[in-house]
Every structure is written in structure tokens, then in C-alpha cells.
Design a protein around this motif. Structure first.
Motif, PDB file in Angstrom:
ATOM      1  N   HIS A 130      75.596   1.089  50.667  1.00 22.59           N
ATOM      2  CA  HIS A 130      75.784   0.341  51.917  1.00 22.59           C
ATOM      3  C   HIS A 130      77.246   0.334  52.303  1.00 22.59           C
ATOM      4  O   HIS A 130      77.678  -0.443  53.145  1.00 22.59           O
ATOM      5  CB  HIS A 130      75.270  -1.094  51.748  1.00 22.59           C
ATOM      6  CG  HIS A 130      73.803  -1.148  51.470  1.00 22.59           C
ATOM      7  ND1 HIS A 130      72.858  -1.285  52.449  1.00 22.59           N
ATOM      8  CD2 HIS A 130      73.109  -1.039  50.310  1.00 22.59           C
ATOM      9  CE1 HIS A 130      71.645  -1.280  51.914  1.00 22.59           C
ATOM     10  NE2 HIS A 130      71.780  -1.132  50.612  1.00 22.59           N
ATOM     11  N   TYR A 131      78.032   1.173  51.647  1.00 22.15           N
ATOM     12  CA  TYR A 131      79.473   1.182  51.812  1.00 22.15           C
ATOM     13  C   TYR A 131      79.969   2.549  51.377  1.00 22.15           C
ATOM     14  O   TYR A 131      79.442   3.135  50.435  1.00 22.15           O
ATOM     15  CB  TYR A 131      80.066   0.097  50.905  1.00 22.15           C
ATOM     16  CG  TYR A 131      81.535   0.234  50.627  1.00 22.15           C
ATOM     17  CD1 TYR A 131      81.977   0.810  49.434  1.00 22.15           C
ATOM     18  CD2 TYR A 131      82.486  -0.198  51.547  1.00 22.15           C
ATOM     19  CE1 TYR A 131      83.326   0.946  49.173  1.00 22.15           C
ATOM     20  CE2 TYR A 131      83.833  -0.063  51.285  1.00 22.15           C
ATOM     21  CZ  TYR A 131      84.244   0.504  50.112  1.00 22.15           C
ATOM     22  OH  TYR A 131      85.577   0.640  49.853  1.00 22.15           O
ATOM     23  N   SER A 132      80.933   3.086  52.098  1.00 24.52           N
ATOM     24  CA  SER A 132      81.518   4.361  51.677  1.00 24.52           C
ATOM     25  C   SER A 132      82.977   4.401  52.079  1.00 24.52           C
ATOM     26  O   SER A 132      83.391   3.789  53.062  1.00 24.52           O
ATOM     27  CB  SER A 132      80.786   5.532  52.333  1.00 24.52           C
ATOM     28  OG  SER A 132      81.430   6.740  51.988  1.00 24.52           O
TER      29      SER A 132
ATOM     30  N   GLU B  66      84.328   7.148  52.944  1.00 28.34           N
ATOM     31  CA  GLU B  66      84.442   8.339  53.787  1.00 28.34           C
ATOM     32  C   GLU B  66      83.663   8.130  55.080  1.00 28.34           C
ATOM     33  O   GLU B  66      82.516   7.689  55.063  1.00 28.34           O
ATOM     34  CB  GLU B  66      83.890   9.531  53.002  1.00 28.34           C
ATOM     35  CG  GLU B  66      84.301  10.888  53.492  1.00 28.34           C
ATOM     36  CD  GLU B  66      85.792  11.137  53.437  1.00 28.34           C
ATOM     37  OE1 GLU B  66      86.342  11.545  54.481  1.00 28.34           O
ATOM     38  OE2 GLU B  66      86.427  10.929  52.377  1.00 28.34           O
ATOM     39  N   LYS B  67      84.318   8.467  56.219  1.00 28.83           N
ATOM     40  CA  LYS B  67      83.728   8.229  57.536  1.00 28.83           C
ATOM     41  C   LYS B  67      82.360   8.901  57.677  1.00 28.83           C
ATOM     42  O   LYS B  67      81.422   8.312  58.221  1.00 28.83           O
ATOM     43  CB  LYS B  67      84.697   8.757  58.605  1.00 28.83           C
ATOM     44  CG  LYS B  67      84.317   8.449  60.029  1.00 28.83           C
ATOM     45  CD  LYS B  67      85.541   8.634  60.948  1.00 28.83           C
ATOM     46  CE  LYS B  67      85.191   8.409  62.402  1.00 28.83           C
ATOM     47  NZ  LYS B  67      84.623   9.602  63.051  1.00 28.83           N
TER      48      LYS B  67
ATOM     49  N   SER C 113      79.938   6.648  56.039  1.00 21.49           N
ATOM     50  CA  SER C 113      79.865   5.278  56.561  1.00 21.49           C
ATOM     51  C   SER C 113      79.190   5.252  57.930  1.00 21.49           C
ATOM     52  O   SER C 113      78.641   4.234  58.337  1.00 21.49           O
ATOM     53  CB  SER C 113      81.237   4.604  56.577  1.00 21.49           C
ATOM     54  OG  SER C 113      82.159   5.374  57.266  1.00 21.49           O
ATOM     55  N   GLU C 114      79.169   6.385  58.616  1.00 24.40           N
ATOM     56  CA  GLU C 114      78.433   6.467  59.883  1.00 24.40           C
ATOM     57  C   GLU C 114      76.934   6.680  59.663  1.00 24.40           C
ATOM     58  O   GLU C 114      76.158   6.682  60.614  1.00 24.40           O
ATOM     59  CB  GLU C 114      78.978   7.630  60.738  1.00 24.40           C
ATOM     60  CG  GLU C 114      80.353   7.338  61.307  1.00 24.40           C
ATOM     61  CD  GLU C 114      80.975   8.554  61.998  1.00 24.40           C
ATOM     62  OE1 GLU C 114      82.026   8.367  62.640  1.00 24.40           O
ATOM     63  OE2 GLU C 114      80.423   9.668  61.875  1.00 24.40           O
TER      64      GLU C 114
ATOM     65  N   LEU D 167      75.043   5.098  56.985  1.00 28.67           N
ATOM     66  CA  LEU D 167      74.541   4.153  55.985  1.00 28.67           C
ATOM     67  C   LEU D 167      73.188   3.577  56.396  1.00 28.67           C
ATOM     68  O   LEU D 167      72.927   3.465  57.585  1.00 28.67           O
ATOM     69  CB  LEU D 167      75.550   3.012  55.792  1.00 28.67           C
ATOM     70  CG  LEU D 167      76.919   3.446  55.276  1.00 28.67           C
ATOM     71  CD1 LEU D 167      77.879   2.246  55.248  1.00 28.67           C
ATOM     72  CD2 LEU D 167      76.834   4.083  53.903  1.00 28.67           C
TER      73      LEU D 167
ATOM     74  N   TRP E 125      73.159   5.194  52.616  1.00 24.16           N
ATOM     75  CA  TRP E 125      73.154   6.586  52.177  1.00 24.16           C
ATOM     76  C   TRP E 125      72.483   6.679  50.798  1.00 24.16           C
ATOM     77  O   TRP E 125      72.762   5.861  49.926  1.00 24.16           O
ATOM     78  CB  TRP E 125      74.587   7.107  52.091  1.00 24.16           C
ATOM     79  CG  TRP E 125      74.651   8.565  51.771  1.00 24.16           C
ATOM     80  CD1 TRP E 125      74.921   9.123  50.562  1.00 24.16           C
ATOM     81  CD2 TRP E 125      74.414   9.646  52.679  1.00 24.16           C
ATOM     82  NE1 TRP E 125      74.867  10.490  50.654  1.00 24.16           N
ATOM     83  CE2 TRP E 125      74.552  10.838  51.949  1.00 24.16           C
ATOM     84  CE3 TRP E 125      74.083   9.715  54.038  1.00 24.16           C
ATOM     85  CZ2 TRP E 125      74.384  12.095  52.530  1.00 24.16           C
ATOM     86  CZ3 TRP E 125      73.926  10.971  54.618  1.00 24.16           C
ATOM     87  CH2 TRP E 125      74.083  12.148  53.865  1.00 24.16           C
TER      88      TRP E 125
ATOM     89  N   LYS F 229      91.478   4.474  47.728  1.00 24.99           N
ATOM     90  CA  LYS F 229      90.785   5.673  48.222  1.00 24.99           C
ATOM     91  C   LYS F 229      91.418   6.923  47.602  1.00 24.99           C
ATOM     92  O   LYS F 229      90.717   7.852  47.195  1.00 24.99           O
ATOM     93  CB  LYS F 229      90.850   5.731  49.742  1.00 24.99           C
ATOM     94  CG  LYS F 229      90.071   6.905  50.310  1.00 24.99           C
ATOM     95  CD  LYS F 229      90.076   6.931  51.831  1.00 24.99           C
ATOM     96  CE  LYS F 229      89.444   8.236  52.310  1.00 24.99           C
ATOM     97  NZ  LYS F 229      89.493   8.373  53.759  1.00 24.99           N
TER      98      LYS F 229
ATOM     99  N   GLY G 143      81.304   6.682  47.286  1.00 26.61           N
ATOM    100  CA  GLY G 143      81.212   5.255  47.005  1.00 26.61           C
ATOM    101  C   GLY G 143      82.119   4.828  45.871  1.00 26.61           C
ATOM    102  O   GLY G 143      82.047   3.678  45.431  1.00 26.61           O
TER     103      GLY G 143
END
Lengths: 109, 391
Positions: A49-51, A53-54, A57-58, A60, A62, B122, B142
Motif C-alpha cells: 500500500h506504499y512504495s 517509486e512513482k 505508487s500510482e 497501488l 501492488w 530511498k 517497498g
């Protein structure tokens, strides 16, 4: 879906994943690409539910999973659909619009 | 049985926590230097007496322990840098102890420290290792959450553990943290708070995860003779062990490496699990602490769910005091300092110097570490049993 290619040691025939500089089993220095059965079974799965990397994150949530290929090698995979533990999947490299190629799993049948 | 020689004659003094910050402008060297300063001040030892330095850090690069020796104007006979993350604290102590016994050094400062500048987490995650860069990052990016979520999903499924069980680790540690002045998170949480927190990577929600932050943890390894001469409270190293890359054939990691040496650890210390007064595990996730509880012999294989259901884990709960400062889940994860947090807290507990709740008359404290995901599991496991030194 095309056949799955993994690196195989030319000395002891061990498959290598993730990609390695040399064979982790016998330390042989020569690896070659080999076509293998892309099928396996899902061992574990998660929905992110979180990343960081764009790209992800677009998209999710994932799906990421661990699949034990029939050749005996466990691999981490992405999936466009939720992965169900115990189900058979087919695995191959794809990009699906990302800048990188990675293994994706999809349900068999 | 292992033929490992005793760690007799070795003392651990000056367990020190440099308070954590959510983020920092300063570089990692600042956190190392300030941790060293706080440690030296606490025991009134002059910097010139330090003749050994052993460190662990993720954010110090491209500098190394050599850069720190130069930066801090230290004249050293022994230096070491351990790229072992969450396993590094125990291993720093173990190896420094051998240097002390061999006479290679007399006073070794062991420090884990990291900064947390913008984007540093990151950068760390995306460049953690060659394997992780090519083969883990493209799977959802993640960070460690996705790898450990897979390990947790498998372990919980195999052993009939649900999130109400893993909640017990987070909730009890937060209660411990409510007494610990340096924890970033000190407000009490309930099982419902844990269950209802926002999802991160199933089965993990927010209160399964550690907050990246900046800070430092350290201690000094010296001789018992020296500690007594200085009249400083000291911990002894009753046993210590490390194992790397165990159980490769488990397709999803369901064990670390602790079970390979747990019997030796108890035998060398001359105690059993029932004699352990407090346990400090590496808690990057509650489930990882449960793996350690199981493999270090506090319950049988697969029974960690029953264990956490039956045994109180708070410092004053009358069960097994576990992560008595609140652990990383409450204090935050200051990079490689997270690999020292448990050891530092264990050394405080066994010397009666707890900053939060003290385990009364703690004679034996076990500390364990776990570190370094390369592809699909942590590779490095470590553990030690600390004893109470007598002045």
C-alpha cells in the motif's frame, strides 16, 4: 507468454536467480541463458500500500509474491492480479510500462 | 558442541544512547562523534584512552572507520567496520572481546550510528546491494517491507498466527517505551490501534514498521581489571555467536540462524532460557522478534504465537521482559544503530542502569541481532548472553 529464460551454470547446471556474476553453487565462471518451464506455485504474497517509486505508487495496491518454480528455484515476482498462496502461476520477465524488466506472475488456466 | 573459548576477563561499560531525531542535517560522522563524546563523559574516560574503534553505519559512505579515526583525532591499535546492519552490535562486542583478550587493544569503543537526511532512506533501499538493486527494488520498491511481508505471510500461515498475536509485541514494547526517555514514540497503543493502523504491506500495518531516523548507540569493551580499577559498573560477555546465510534451502525464510547456535550459547553461559531475566531481540518487525523467541529456545518450533499469547512481555509484567526500552518499534530505527540498540539496552539492564523501567536484579540478559537482506531474507544472525559484573 514466451518461455522463461534464466542463467544456468555451464559447469554444474545450477540455475541462478537473482542474476549473479558467477555460479553460487560451484563458483563456475561461465553462465548461459537457458529456457526453463515458467510454471510454479505461489508460496507467499503481499499487497503493498506504499512504495518509494512513482511507478508503483500510482498503481497501488501492488501485488508481490514468492513463487517456487517447478525447476526448484524460489523467485520474487510482481503481479497485476492478487496472488493466492498455493495457486499455480506462470512467470516471465515483463516491463508493463516501467523503465525496468522484472518477473511477473499470472494465474495458469 | 562448540569448542568456542570463553570470553572471560572482558567487561562492557558505558552503554550509551545518543537521543534519536526523525531527520537531521548533520552527516553520520556527527552522530558517531557525539555518541563517542557522550559515552566518554558518562564514565569520565579521556579520548586518548580509546585504542580501538569498531563501527557500523549505512550513511557514512564514502567515509569509513578510517575517516572517523582521522576526524576524531584518535590514535588506534584496532579498527573494524561491520557491514552487518541489525546483527552488528553483538558482533562488534564479540570481536572486540577477542581483541581485548588477545591484548591487541585495551579499550574499544563500539558504535552504530546513522543520519537520516532527506532521500537517504530511498537511496539506501535502492542501492542496498547489487542483488537488491537488480532483483528486489523492481518488485514494488517497498524497501524491506515487501521482503519481510512475504516472510511474515508464510510464517503466520504455517503456524496459525494472526495479527492479534503479533500485536502483542508492538503493544507491550510501546508500554516499555512509555517509560524510556529517548523513544520517539512513547504514547500507549492498544491492540485495536495496531489492527486499525493504515496498511503498509499485508500483513503489515503501520505499527508493524519502524520509523527511519538518525541517532547513535554505543558501548566500550575493555578488561574487567580496567573496569574495576575505574570503579565502573560492567557487564560480562557470558557467550556470543554469529551465523550467516543459514538454511538457504528454505524456499521462503522461516528461520534465521539462531537455532544453529542457541544450545551452544546457553551451554557456554551455563544457563537456560528460564534463567534469562530480559530478552532484547532485533525488532524490525514483530514477526522477526517472534522468530528469535522461537529459535532461541523460549518456545518450541512454530509455537511463538502461543508464547506471546501466554507470556507477558512488558518489563514489569512478571513474564519475559522483552525489548525493555521499547525497541526499534518505539524508539525508531537509526540505521545501523538499530543493530546496537538491544545490546546497549541489555548492558544497561544487567548493570542496573536502565533509563526506563529496570528489571529487578537482572543477572542474565540475552541480546539477539538480525541483519542484511540481500535478496529474499536476512543473511546475518547473532546473539549473546550478558552477565552482571561484580565490582
Amino acid at each position: 507468454m514466451t518461455d522463461l529464460e534464466l542463467m544456468k551454470c555451464t559447469s554444474c547446471n545450477s540455475f541462478q536467480h537473482p542474476a549473479r556474476e558467477l555460479c553460487g553453487n560451484c563458483l563456475g565462471g561461465d553462465l548461459s541463458a537457458e529456457t526453463v518451464s515458467p510454471e510454479g506455485v505461489v508460496l507467499a504474497s503481499t499487497q503493498l500500500h506504499y512504495s518509494l517509486e512513482k511507478y508503483f505508487s500510482e498503481r497501488l495496491p501492488w501485488n508481490v509474491g514468492s513463487v517456487l518454480l517447478d525447476i526448484g528455484l524460489p523467485v520474487i515476482v510482481n503481479s497485476l492480479d492478487a496472488l493466492i498462496v498455493g495457486k499455480r502461476v506462470r512467470v516471465n520477465f515483463a516491463s508493463h510500462g516501467a523503465e525496468w524488466r522484472s518477473l511477473y506472475a499470472e494465474a495458469v488456466g | 558442541m562448540s569448542m568456542r573459548k570463553s570470553y572471560a576477563g572482558v567487561a562492557i561499560i558505558a552503554p550509551t544512547t545518543l537521543p534519536y531525531a526523525r531527520s537531521a542535517e548533520q552527516g553520520a560522522a556527527w552522530f558517531f562523534g557525539r555518541t563517542l563524546k557522550k559515552m566518554l563523559d558518562a564514565v569520565s574516560i579521556d579520548k586518548a584512552e580509546i585504542d580501538g574503534l569498531s563501527i557500523a553505519s549505512f550513511s557514512l559512505a564514502p567515509d569509513t572507520v578510517v575517516s572517523l579515526a582521522d576526524h576524531f583525532c584518535l590514535d588506534l591499535d584496532y579498527i573494524e567496520q561491520l557491514p552487518l546492519g541489525g546483527a552488528s552490535g553483538v558482533i562488534a562486542a564479540k570481536r572486540a572481546a577477542r581483541a581485548i583478550q588477545a591484548g591487541d587493544a585495551e579499550m574499544v569503543a563500539c558504535i552504530g550510528a546513522d543520519t537520516n537526511q532527506s532521500d537517504s532512506f530511498k537511496d539506501l533501499v535502492s542501492n542496498f546491494s547489487v542483488a537488491s538493486k537488480k532483483s528486489v527494488y523492481p518488485y514494488g520498491a517497498g524497501g524491506p517491507n515487501s521482503v519481510f511481508a512475504l516472510i511474515a505471510d508464510n510464517y503466520m500461515r504455517q503456524n496459525g498466527i494472526d495479527r492479534r498475536d503479533t500485536a502483542r509485541i508492538s503493544v507491550s514494547q510501546r508500554e516499555n517505551a512509555s517509560h524510556f526517555p529517548h523513544a520517539l514514540f512513547r504514547e500507549l497503543i492498544t491492540v485495536d490501534d495496531y489492527l486499525d493502523a493504515r496498511p503498509i504491506a499485508s500483513p503489515f500495518h503501520l505499527l508493524d514498521c519502524v520509523m527511519p531516523c538518525a541517532g547513535g548507540e554505543g558501548f566500550i569493551v575493555t578488561t574487567i581489571e580496567r573496569a574495576k580499577f575505574l570503579k565502573l559498573p560492567f557487564a560480562t560477555l557470558l557467550s556470543a555467536a554469529e551465523k550467516h546465510n543459514a538454511f538457504r534451502s528454505d524456499p521462503v525464510a522461516i528461520r534465521g540462524g539462531w537455532s544453529t547456535f542457541a544450545d551452544d550459547l546457553y551451554n557456554q553461559a551455563g544457563v537456560g532460557p528460564a534463567d534469562i531475566d530480559a530478552l532484547e531481540t532485533y525488532d524490525d518487525y514483530p514477526i522477526v522478534s517472534m522468530l528469535q523467541i522461537e529459535e532461541l529456545g523460549f518456545c518450541s518450533t512454530g509455537e511463538s504465537g502461543n508464547f506471546v499469547r501466554d507470556i507477558p512481555l512488558t518489563t514489569d509484567g512478571g513474564g519475559l521482559p522483552h525489548n525493555t526500552s521499547g525497541g526499534q518499534l518505539s524508539c525508531g530505527q537509526a540505521g545501523a544503530a538499530g543493530g546496537f540498540l538491544g545490546f546497549v539496552e541489555g548492558a544497561r539492564q544487567v548493570t542496573g542502569q536502565a533509563l526506563g523501567l529496570q528489571v529487578p536484579d537482572a543477572k542474565h540478559v540475552m541480546v539477539s541481532g538480525y541483519g542484511m537482506v540481500n535478496y529474499d531474507r536476512g543473511v546475518c544472525s547473532s546473539a549473546a548472553i550478558l552477565g552482571a559484573g561484580k565490582l
